[in-house]
Design a protein around this motif. Structure first.
Motif, short mmCIF file in Angstrom:
data_model
loop_
_atom_site.label_atom_id
_atom_site.label_comp_id
_atom_site.label_asym_id
_atom_site.label_seq_id
_atom_site.Cartn_x
_atom_site.Cartn_y
_atom_site.Cartn_z
N GLU A 2 -1.76 4.90 -5.70
CA GLU A 2 -2.91 5.46 -4.75
C GLU A 2 -2.19 6.42 -3.67
O GLU A 2 -2.61 7.35 -3.21
CB GLU A 2 -3.71 4.43 -4.42
N PHE A 3 -1.24 5.87 -3.02
CA PHE A 3 -0.56 6.35 -1.91
C PHE A 3 0.32 7.64 -2.55
O PHE A 3 0.25 8.60 -1.77
CB PHE A 3 0.39 5.48 -0.94
N LYS A 15 -0.09 11.36 -1.26
CA LYS A 15 0.72 12.33 -0.60
C LYS A 15 1.02 13.56 -1.45
O LYS A 15 1.15 14.77 -0.90
CB LYS A 15 1.96 11.67 -0.65
N THR A 59 -7.44 -1.52 1.94
CA THR A 59 -6.34 -0.36 1.58
C THR A 59 -6.70 0.98 2.11
O THR A 59 -6.12 1.69 2.73
CB THR A 59 -6.16 -0.42 0.13
N VAL A 66 0.72 -1.09 -0.08
CA VAL A 66 -0.17 0.00 0.28
C VAL A 66 0.99 1.06 0.04
O VAL A 66 0.57 2.14 -0.84
CB VAL A 66 -0.96 0.09 1.13
N LEU A 67 1.97 1.18 0.62
CA LEU A 67 2.74 2.26 0.75
C LEU A 67 3.60 2.70 -0.15
O LEU A 67 4.23 3.41 -0.40
CB LEU A 67 3.80 2.27 2.12
N LEU A 95 -4.76 3.30 4.95
CA LEU A 95 -4.28 4.69 4.65
C LEU A 95 -5.03 5.44 5.72
O LEU A 95 -4.02 6.43 6.27
CB LEU A 95 -4.82 4.97 3.29
#
Length: 69
Positions: free
Chosen positions: A29-30, A34, A60, A24-25, A64
């Motif tokens: 999408e992450f 950011k 997810t 995920v990180l 987040l």
């Protein structure tokens, strides 16, 4: 088929959840989230309206949220 002990399955689940968190990180999408936060901050905004894709995985999204809380 041999059943694994609960303790072993717990360990496997924990290891896989750590892999999930890392993925995920590292996701697009992450990165987009950011970037949105940085842009909002640069524009002097204290909030961010972030539109999520309707097919986003709920796990997810929950992860987040936990990262930013």
């Amino acid at each position: 088929m041999k059943l694994q002990p609960a303790s072993e399955m717990s360990k496997v689940a924990e290891e896989n959840y750590e892999k999930f968190q890392q993925s995920v990180l590292e996701s697009d999408e992450f990165e987009a989230l950011k970037t949105g936060i940085e842009q909002a901050a640069n524009e002097g905004q204290k909030t961010l309206l972030y539109n999520l894709h309707p097919t986003s995985d709920q796990r997810t999204l929950d992860y987040l949220k936990s990262v930013f809380n």
